[in-house]
Enzyme design. Structure first.
Site, PDB file in Angstrom:
ATOM      1  N   CYS A 233      -3.614  34.269 -15.392  1.00  8.80           N
ATOM      2  CA  CYS A 233      -2.392  34.201 -14.588  1.00  8.80           C
ATOM      3  C   CYS A 233      -2.693  33.904 -13.115  1.00  8.80           C
ATOM      4  CB  CYS A 233      -1.554  35.462 -14.730  1.00  8.80           C
ATOM      5  SG  CYS A 233      -2.407  36.934 -14.174  1.00  8.80           S
TER       6      CYS A 233
ATOM      7  N   HIS B 257       0.820  -1.205   0.000  1.00 10.09           N
ATOM      8  CA  HIS B 257       0.000   0.000   0.000  1.00 10.09           C
ATOM      9  C   HIS B 257       0.856   1.258   0.000  1.00 10.09           C
ATOM     10  CE1 HIS B 257      -2.156   3.250   2.093  1.00 10.09           C
ATOM     11  NE2 HIS B 257      -3.074   2.914   1.216  1.00 10.09           N
TER      12      HIS B 257
HETATM   13  C1  PEP Z   1      -5.011  36.954  -9.390  1.00 13.52           C
HETATM   14  O1  PEP Z   1      -5.724  37.628  -8.671  1.00 13.52           O
HETATM   15  O2  PEP Z   1      -5.389  35.893  -9.918  1.00 13.52           O
HETATM   16  C2  PEP Z   1      -3.629  37.341  -9.648  1.00 13.52           C
HETATM   17  C3  PEP Z   1      -2.874  36.665 -10.483  1.00 13.52           C
HETATM   18  O3  PEP Z   1      -3.134  38.389  -8.935  1.00 13.52           O
HETATM   19  P1  PEP Z   1      -2.655  38.266  -7.421  1.00 13.52           P
HETATM   20  O4  PEP Z   1      -2.622  36.812  -7.091  1.00 13.52           O
HETATM   21  O5  PEP Z   1      -1.331  38.892  -7.371  1.00 13.52           O
HETATM   22  O6  PEP Z   1      -3.711  39.022  -6.720  1.00 13.52           O
END
Ligand code: PEP
Ligand code: MG
Length: 874
Positions: free
Chosen positions: A835, A458
């Protein structure tokens, strides 16, 4: 019309995975291609869903079909369920659509009771047979009690240990028929003591309870954790397979094994597996005894071994993938109990995929599709520093069960592993053997070391799946779990002592050995090159430093999608100037501080442009609430006061004026630029000057700044800041007498921005979805604190995953889709990316592909994951 809830193995095939589960579909398929499978039936995943709909009960219609299945099974096998003379014993095993090794329950030897046992023994005068019958019986009582009735295994294990001690033996196998008979009766007494009722003797009742228990196990905590980690929906349910028992514990002409057609750790095309004589399947998996390598089976059972090799070849040629198989030999005859595409390390996955292409089993596209992007992570995990390793001498050795190197403090329980991990400690979980309940502790540990168990135990299987380093089966360890200590190589180790383990070689070291980042080459490069051919999405990285950017480029990033400029100010020499800027109370003061910051910022941007060699770089302007940067230490406050020519009290007053009740919805993002345009001006100057300098030094690079304004919620608000940026940038470019293109875009992080994207696109030349904030503001969940209550949401099945880790495609995703559509309607050239953290999550990447984003941007180590996920989406 009534539903069909039960399928005989002969009625199904591998295409019916959703209905029959992976195990059921493959048992049917093996039956279809003529492999030796004990003939039974599968109760469908739909029956599982029905079980939950009926309030956790198996309804009469399902049970009726189960009993019809039993009747057919009796007919095929020439034995009768519950019969004393010629009893049919069965196994009841789970099997979901996606394999979840060890997460759900299995019951073996079902159908036994006192009468059946007595008649079986009476009909066979081989003394070994009596031993076998009592061995099966005590196993059944123990498993049924544990799995079905939830009486802890430990009570039974204590009884076994006591018996072994009394008889002066080390292994279960050394216990005699009389010992096992005695154990079986002790077990039944224990059952009665724990539950206040007799052990159920009616096989039909046993069967019903067992099927219900398997359905119930779909919802056990470890299965829930596993599903969340592996993106398996709760709604799928598990099937149940009921199969005639074949007995690996019948005698010494019998045994049981687990094998892989290729090495699941390295991918080498070589049969790998383990075998135990006179044992049942769970002995191998649970690691109760340390098994022999599969090749040794040839000496013991040459015919069954030769047949097994043929089966391996047939299965690989049939499934075109590495197979993981469970089998039993009963009186020298081979039976297949399970096959599935085997779990493997990331390293092995890459090698196997490439080999399968070279061997003509797969096309490159299929090879790319067969690798789980989540797995790649482990390839990027650290290894021991070669020099440090050379200087170290192992103090012990187990099996290299899951590769990688780990170094940490010893802990002895899964709970401690979790606790210490939460306190920021790196730990190695050291256990006699692991059991599925340990999964959260295993996840929290850097590495796992077990005393018992082989490569298929496991611990090994689960660690490989998680990409956690694991050394198993180090029998030299003298373990004292109760007192939280163990002895190895003559030294006693206690909780908190450092050890290092190598999951590739199995070596165990005393103390700390430095680790280094992994090297990526060979098959990894081949798969990635194929992936790059298929994907439509570009993959960028979130990087604030040239070092991160360089790492990401090595891992295939095609640009920077997010540079968080505020992160450049954490260093000692810069934070002072930054604080002066924050604690200014006139424009002049602020401009003076910004003047000091400008050269730092410009230098940083130059280094980033250099590192990216002409690939796109998106620089985001100052975003966080300013109070995050103000000094808290008295000495720092004094220093700042001196620099600003202010009193300590004045500085403190400014600091307290920065306090906000709701900073995440406060004075941050482009709101800072609206109130203090001079900040945006300084940042624009830094970006444009850096770009001009780098492009002068490298005329062949295309250095075209992308300036990103965060947290917009309104077109006019964005226009106000954009006009400042454009005026400043144009002036810089004109003054330098150069020709430079640049773009100004925004982040879509507020629902209102998504709703008014058509307007916002009039000002923005690109959108980048900041899904961290967009998720926060769409749900109204604080991204910093949601963890405190999300567990309750998982437990109560309100959420299946963390919306901050996996994009909520129905809510947040809908906003994104709409924003892309309306934004592009206004400005067809608008380019769009993401992002937020979701940019490196495979499921979220798939969604981004679907809604037509141009790129995803993620942290450097997730770049390969995103590349592969993007290819799979395409
Ligand atoms: C987000 O808000 O997704 C972003 C990339 O900016 P931060 O995480 O810096 O607020
Ligand atoms: Mg944000």
């Amino acid at each position: 019309m009534s539903n069909k809830w039960v399928y005989m193995f002969e009625e199904g095939d591998m295409t019916m995975r959703n209905l029959l589960g992976g195990k059921g579909a493959n048992l049917a398929e093996m039956t279809k291609i003529g492999l030796p499978v004990p003939q039974g039936f599968t109760v469908t995943t739909e029956a599982c869903t029905q079980y939950y709909e009926d309030g956790r009960k198996i309804n009469d219609e399902i049970m009726e079909q189960v009993m019809q299945g039993v009747a057919k099974m009796e007919e095929i096998n020439g034995k009768k369920f519950g019969d004393k003379e010629n009893p049919l014993l069965v196994s009841v095993r789970s099997g979901a659509r996606a394999s979840m090794p060890g997460m759900m329950d299995t019951i073996l030897n079902l159908g036994l009771n006192d009468e059946v046992v007595a008649t079986m023994i009476a009909g066979n005068d081989d003394p070994a047979f009596e031993r076998f019958v009592y061995d099966s019986y005590r196993r059944f009582i123990q498993m049924f009690s544990d799995v079905v009735m939830e009486v802890g295994k430990k009570y039974f294990e204590q009884l076994i240990d006591k018996m072994k001690e009394e008889k002066g033996v080390q292994f279960d196998i050394e216990l005699t028929a009389a010992d096992l008979k005695e154990l079986a009766s002790q077990f039944k007494a224990e059952y009665k003591k724990q539950l206040g009722e007799d052990f159920p003797s009616d096989p039909v009742e046993q069967l019903k309870l067992a099927i219900e228990a398997v359905f119930r196990s779909w919802d056990n905590p470890r299965a829930n954790v596993y599903r969340r980690d592996n993106d398996i929906p709760y709604s799928w349910g598990t099937a149940v397979n009921v199969m005639p028992m074949v007995f690996g514990n019948l005698n010494n002409q019998s045994g049981t094994g687990v094998a892989f057609t290729r090495d699941p750790a390295t991918g080498e095309n070589k049969l790998m597996g383990e075998f135990l004589i006179n044992a049942q399947g769970e002995d191998v998996v649970a690691g109760v005894r340390t098994p022999m390598p599969i090749a040794q089976m040839e000496q013991e059972f040459p015919e069954a071994y030769a047949q097994f090799l043929e089966v391996c070849e047939t299965l690989e040629n049939h499934y075109h993938d590495m197979q993981d198989m469970e089998f039993t030999v009963e009186n020298k005859k081979l039976y297949m109990l399970q096959c599935r595409n085997g779990k493997r390390t990331a390293q092995a996955a890459l090698k196997i995929a490439c080999d399968l292409v070279d061997e003509g089993h797969k096309t490159p596209a299929e090879a790319v599709a067969m690798i789980d992007p989540r797995n790649l992570d482990t390839l990027l995990h650290p290894q021991f520093d070669a020099k440090a390793l050379k200087a170290a001498t192992p103090m012990g050795k187990g099996l290299g069960a899951s590769p990688g190197a780990a170094c940490g403090k010893v802990v002895f329980t899964a709970e401690d592993a979790e606790k210490w991990n939460e306190m920021g400690e790196k730990v190695i979980l050291v256990r006699l053997e692991t059991s599925p309940e340990d999964i959260t502790g295993m996840k929290a540990a850097q590495g796992i070391l077990t005393v018992r168990g082989g490569m298929t135990s496991h611990a090994a299987v689960v660690a490989r799946g998680m990409g956690t380093c694991c050394v198993s089966g180090c029998g030299d360890i003298v373990m004292d779990e109760e007192n939280k200590k163990f002895t190895l190589a003559g030294k006693e180790f206690h909780e908190g002592d450092y050890i290092s383990i190598d999951g590739s070689t199995g070596n165990i070291y005393d103390g700390i050995i430095e680790t280094v980042d992994a090297q990526i080459a060979g098959e990894f490069g081949r798969i990635m090159a194929w992936a790059d051919e298929f994907r439509k999405l570009k993959v960028r990285t979130n990087a604030d430093t040239p070092a991160d950017a360089k790492k990401a480029r090595e891992l295939g990033a095609e640009g920077i999608g997010l540079c968080r400029t505020e992160h450049m100010f954490f260093e000692e020499d810069r934070i002072a100037a930054f604080r002066e800027m924050i604690c200014s109370d006139t424009v002049e003061e602020r401009e003076a501080a910004l003047e000091k910051i400008l050269p730092y910022q410009q230098g940083d941007f130059e280094a980033l442009y250099e590192a990216l060699e002409g690939c796109p770089v998106t620089i985001r302007f100052l975003d966080p609430p300013l109070h995050e940067f103000v000094p808290t230490e008295e000495a720092d406050i004094e220093k700042l006061a001196k620099a600003q020519n202010k009193s300590v009290e004045e500085i403190k007053a400014i600091i307290s004026s920065l306090h906000e009740f709701n900073p995440m919805m406060g004075h941050r993002g482009l709101r800072l630029a609206v109130t203090y345009p001079e900040i945006a001006k300084m940042q624009t100057k830094a970006v444009i000057r850096a770009a001009i300098n780098v492009s002068k030094a490298h005329p062949d690079w295309n250095v075209a700044p992308e300036i990103m304004i965060p947290l917009a919620c309104d077109a006019k608000e964005l226009k106000y800041v954009k006009d400042i940026v454009v005026a400043t940038a144009d002036a810089e470019i004109a003054a330098a007498g150069v020709d430079m293109k640049y773009e100004v875009g925004t982040m879509i992080e507020i629902p209102r921005a998504a709703l008014t994207a058509g307007d916002i696109a009039k000002e923005a030349e690109f959108f980048c979805f900041g899904t961290n904030d967009l998720t926060q503001m769409t749900f109204g969940f604080s991204r910093d604190d949601a963890g405190k209550f999300l567990n309750a949401y998982y437990d109560k099945k309100i959420f299946e995953s963390d919306p901050f880790a996996r994009l909520d495609t129905t809510g947040v995703g809908q906003l994104m889709e709409m924003a892309v559509k309306n934004g592009k309607a206004t400005r067809p050239s608008l380019h769009c990316g993401i992002c937020g953290e979701h940019g490196g999550d495979p499921t979220s990447v798939e969604f981004c592909h679907k809604i037509g984003l141009d790129y995803v941007s993620c942290s450097p180590f997730r770049v390969p994951i995103a590349r592969l996920a993007a290819a799979q989406a395409a």
